[in-house]
Design a protein around this motif. Structure first.
Motif, PDB file in Angstrom:
ATOM      1  N   VAL A 157      -4.542  11.607   4.985  1.00  0.00           N
ATOM      2  CA  VAL A 157      -4.221  10.495   4.253  1.00  0.00           C
ATOM      3  C   VAL A 157      -4.298  10.437   2.880  1.00  0.00           C
ATOM      4  O   VAL A 157      -5.569   9.458   3.390  1.00  0.00           O
ATOM      5  N   LYS A 158      -3.565  10.097   2.344  1.00  0.00           N
ATOM      6  CA  LYS A 158      -3.954   9.854   0.699  1.00  0.00           C
ATOM      7  C   LYS A 158      -3.749   8.592   0.803  1.00  0.00           C
ATOM      8  O   LYS A 158      -2.659   8.173   0.501  1.00  0.00           O
ATOM      9  N   VAL A 159      -4.510   7.620   0.256  1.00  0.00           N
ATOM     10  CA  VAL A 159      -4.510   6.106  -1.047  1.00  0.00           C
ATOM     11  C   VAL A 159      -5.052   5.916  -1.839  1.00  0.00           C
ATOM     12  O   VAL A 159      -6.402   5.956  -1.792  1.00  0.00           O
ATOM     13  N   GLY A 160      -4.515   6.088  -2.830  1.00  0.00           N
ATOM     14  CA  GLY A 160      -4.679   5.795  -4.271  1.00  0.00           C
ATOM     15  C   GLY A 160      -5.444   7.699  -3.973  1.00  0.00           C
ATOM     16  O   GLY A 160      -5.099   8.171  -3.992  1.00  0.00           O
ATOM     17  N   GLU A 161      -7.163   7.265  -5.108  1.00  0.00           N
ATOM     18  CA  GLU A 161      -8.189   8.178  -4.992  1.00  0.00           C
ATOM     19  C   GLU A 161      -8.115   9.207  -4.233  1.00  0.00           C
ATOM     20  O   GLU A 161      -8.897   9.737  -3.781  1.00  0.00           O
ATOM     21  N   THR A 162      -8.739   8.134  -2.898  1.00  0.00           N
ATOM     22  CA  THR A 162      -9.008   8.070  -1.760  1.00  0.00           C
ATOM     23  C   THR A 162      -8.403   9.280  -0.936  1.00  0.00           C
ATOM     24  O   THR A 162      -6.929   8.703  -0.097  1.00  0.00           O
ATOM     25  N   VAL A 163      -8.898  10.063   0.196  1.00  0.00           N
ATOM     26  CA  VAL A 163      -7.887  10.414   1.514  1.00  0.00           C
ATOM     27  C   VAL A 163      -9.183  10.999   2.651  1.00  0.00           C
ATOM     28  O   VAL A 163     -10.278  11.194   2.753  1.00  0.00           O
ATOM     29  N   TYR A 164      -8.321  10.037   3.962  1.00  0.00           N
ATOM     30  CA  TYR A 164      -8.882   9.925   4.704  1.00  0.00           C
ATOM     31  C   TYR A 164      -8.586  11.492   5.751  1.00  0.00           C
ATOM     32  O   TYR A 164      -7.632  11.530   5.696  1.00  0.00           O
ATOM     33  N   MET A 222       0.727  -1.209   0.275  1.00  0.00           N
ATOM     34  CA  MET A 222       0.149  -0.080  -0.062  1.00  0.00           C
ATOM     35  C   MET A 222       0.912   1.141   0.047  1.00  0.00           C
ATOM     36  O   MET A 222       1.613   1.591   1.061  1.00  0.00           O
ATOM     37  N   ASN A 223       0.797   2.144  -1.220  1.00  0.00           N
ATOM     38  CA  ASN A 223       1.348   3.152  -0.624  1.00  0.00           C
ATOM     39  C   ASN A 223       0.222   4.777  -0.689  1.00  0.00           C
ATOM     40  O   ASN A 223      -0.593   4.615  -0.774  1.00  0.00           O
ATOM     41  N   LYS A 224       1.124   5.014   0.264  1.00  0.00           N
ATOM     42  CA  LYS A 224      -0.010   6.087   1.347  1.00  0.00           C
ATOM     43  C   LYS A 224       0.734   7.886   1.342  1.00  0.00           C
ATOM     44  O   LYS A 224       1.838   7.395   1.174  1.00  0.00           O
ATOM     45  N   GLU A 225       0.389   8.331   0.911  1.00  0.00           N
ATOM     46  CA  GLU A 225       0.909   9.989   1.036  1.00  0.00           C
ATOM     47  C   GLU A 225       0.136  10.716   1.923  1.00  0.00           C
ATOM     48  O   GLU A 225      -0.983  10.688   2.073  1.00  0.00           O
TER      49      GLU A 225
END
Length: 131
Positions: free
Chosen positions: A22-29, A1-4
């Motif tokens: 935290v952004k994972v793919g096109e989803t941001v939490y 998993m790549n998280k930004e």
């Protein structure tokens, strides 16, 4: 998993072991925001309406830092220490969001950090030109 990890000085800095988002793919939490002024890191003065607006402003700053806006929020969680303030949330939310509105939960809680009356967090899915 790549998280930004998403961070902006336009929203309160994390005061614990968490990130603003935290952004994972096109989803941001989006982490929970309380009515802190990002410059002073103090709770803003004023009534619950002003606190709700500050929370929305903080969430907006983080959403924009992640490359999105309120139209990209698909789930919003609202935590209130007094659920009788929920109509005020609805009224102010209509100033920040347009239809179709995100899915939402309103949760009554006994207490929130720094003794505030409102906190919100959310999930955002960034628009992609291929969708």
């Amino acid at each position: 998993m790549n998280k930004e990890i998403i961070s902006t000085p336009l929203a309160p800095q994390a005061i614990g072991t968490y990130s603003q988002a935290v952004k994972v793919g096109e989803t941001v939490y989006l982490s929970g925001q309380i009515p802190l002024d990002p410059e002073t890191m103090q709770v803003v003065d004023g009534d619950i309406a002003l606190h709700i607006r500050r929370v929305f402003d903080n969430l907006k700053a983080v959403a924009e830092a992640a490359g999105g806006d309120f139209n990209d929020i698909v789930k919003l969680n609202v935590f209130l220490t007094d659920l009788s303030n929920f109509p005020i949330v609805n009224e102010i939310m209509a100033e920040y969001f347009s239809q179709p509105y995100p899915a939402r939960a309103a949760i009554g809680v006994a207490a929130l950090p720094k003794g505030v009356g409102v906190e919100m967090d959310g999930v955002m899915v960034l628009r992609n030109e291929y969708y």
